[in-house]
Scaffold this motif. Structure first.
Motif: not given
Length: 474
Positions: A97-104, A406-413, A440-445
């Motif tokens: 699952x973690x190696x899938x494209x996109x990973x899940x 400072x900020x965070x960078x990533x991708x959402x679901x 605050x609003x902690x996201x799900x990456x």
């Protein structure tokens, strides 16, 4: 022929038990409990531990894991399932699952599973290293649903005591509207009537729906856990009970209902649940641990608000009463194991900026203050940290109102990029004023994209490994 095969199976089983017993006497066998409520990240954590150890001499980054830093680790190998009655932890499926494209993200825990690892290393002290430089540590890790954990204290409560506990939860301002259908249906029940199995099943089904709605709303302190994840008990009458109201409890205190009545059926089902479901689960899995990791998702509770945060704190203190803590020695390791080292880990540390991670650890310590004091009194070595078993974000900087932040960078679901400042983390359990002004609003990456042969990125998993295993692989 059958007798011969059975004989061989018995001999193999004895050999395995002798090996494990010898390893425990030599202090070369460790049972690790990974404890956490629903959504705390147990599956990701165990997947990461296995991955970091398997890749320790290649792509894993483990500078604080002494056996790796000192180049004493020969390698780690996964061994055959130690308990043939339990499911194999699905590490390969999680990595797929973690190696899938996109990973899940891997699927959450729905039952008990185990994994055994053999860790081969070079000794660096002690007289035994002059006899043999090589040594091996057996590490067993057990995974189990967080929902089932909260049933363990039921062993100390009778049916009426449990009903009183649940009634306090149900009558709270936040839960009572969710329980409206159950409360109305329960009022129609006459405990003294001849037992009506279909009626009890219907009320228990509505109570189960209430638990699922509470879980969806972010509550954690929910019992019985098997109502939410029944496993092989789905549809069995042992799950057809529910907590009584204060009025019903008072009635029972003054009356003894006849055998076969609704009251009798409810009592017998609760007691059967205690003896045949909860007790075997406790005896088989929870009385043999040596070390423990307690994962806590503080951020989701902060997102949901005051009632959910307080609910999580009560749930954690509730479940920590179920384990055996204390100093360990040769005899106790063999006959009555006790947890002698425990690490509290605030999970999903990659969901806050690096400058807020120390506050996350302080918040966790504040939540578990009383439970931790008792463990330290019992001689248990404890530590608190903030981790990301699988790091899903990167830290960055931006200018906001003329200041560098400072900020965070990533991708959402959905795979879309995220750049945000999620907010400050309180350094202690928040008071009422805090909840009125928090912003605050902690996201799900989504999981990170990475090369398939690269170890999983993490935050402080090397420190966790050192705390759990460091003293055992010297």
């Amino acid at each position: 022929m059958k007798k011969y095969l059975n004989s061989n199976h018995f001999i193999d089983k004895v050999k395995r038990n002798v090996k494990v017993t010898g390893a425990r006497l030599a202090d070369r066998h460790l049972n690790l409990a990974v404890t956490g409520l629903s959504g705390s990240g147990k599956t990701a954590f165990i997947t990461s531990i296995i991955n970091q150890l398997l890749e320790a001499n290649d792509s894993a980054e483990l500078p604080f894991f002494s056996v790796v830093r000192e180049e004493r680790l020969y390698g780690v190998k996964r061994e055959a399932q130690p308990n043939l009655s339990l499911r194999r932890f699905e590490y390969e499926r999680a990595m797929q699952a973690l190696n899938a494209n996109p990973p899940v993200w891997p699927e959450s825990t729905t039952g008990i599973s185990q994994v055994r690892l053999h860790i081969r290393y070079r000794k660096n002290h002690g007289l035994s290293r002059y006899i043999s430089e090589d040594a091996k540590l057996i590490l067993d890790i057990t995974d189990y649903p967080g929902e089932w954990l909260l049933d363990l204290p039921l062993l100390e409560m009778d049916y009426l005591q449990w009903s009183e506990h649940c009634e306090q939860e149900i009558r709270s301002n936040e839960r009572q509207p969710i329980a409206a259908e159950f409360l109305a249906l329960r009022e129609s029940l006459n405990l003294g009537d001849v037992g009506d199995e279909l009626l009890l099943k219907n009320i228990a089904s509505v109570y189960t729906d209430y638990l699922h709605k509470c879980r969806a709303a972010g509550f954690q302190l929910l019992q019985p856990g098997r109502f939410i994840l029944p496993g092989e008990l789905a549809g069995a009458p042992v799950l057809d009970f529910f907590p009584l109201s204060e009025e019903q409890i008072q009635q029972l205190a003054n009356n003894n209902a006849k055998k076969g009545s609704n009251r009798d059926l409810l009592f017998r089902r609760y007691e059967h649940y205690q003896e045949q479901v909860v007790k075997p689960f406790y005896v088989q899995h929870f009385k043999r641990f040596d070390r423990q990791v307690v994962l806590v998702d503080c951020l989701s509770a902060l997102n949901h608000g005051s009632a959910h945060f307080n609910d999580l704190q009560r749930a954690l203190n509730w479940l920590l009463t179920s384990f055996e803590y204390g100093k360990s020695n040769v005899l106790s390791r063999l006959f009555s194991p006790k947890i002698d080292k425990l690490i509290f880990a605030a999970s999903k540390a990659d969901h806050v900026t690096p400058d807020q991670q120390s506050n996350l650890v302080k918040l966790l310590d504040s939540m578990l203050h009383n439970a931790r004091k008792q463990m330290q009194f019992d001689g248990v070595s404890t530590e608190s940290t903030a981790i990301a078993a699988i790091r899903a974000s990167r830290a960055g900087k931006t200018v906001h109102q003329g200041e560098n932040i400072q900020i965070l960078q990533g991708s959402d679901q959905a795979g879309d990029p995220i750049r945000l400042f999620p907010g400050d983390v309180p350094s202690k359990c928040p008071d009422n004023q805090f909840w009125q002004s928090q912003g605050f609003d902690f996201p799900k990456f989504a999981p990170p994209n990475r090369a398939e042969n690269q170890a999983l990125p993490h935050i402080r998993m090397d420190r966790v490994l050192e705390f759990i295993l460091g003293d055992k692989i010297q």
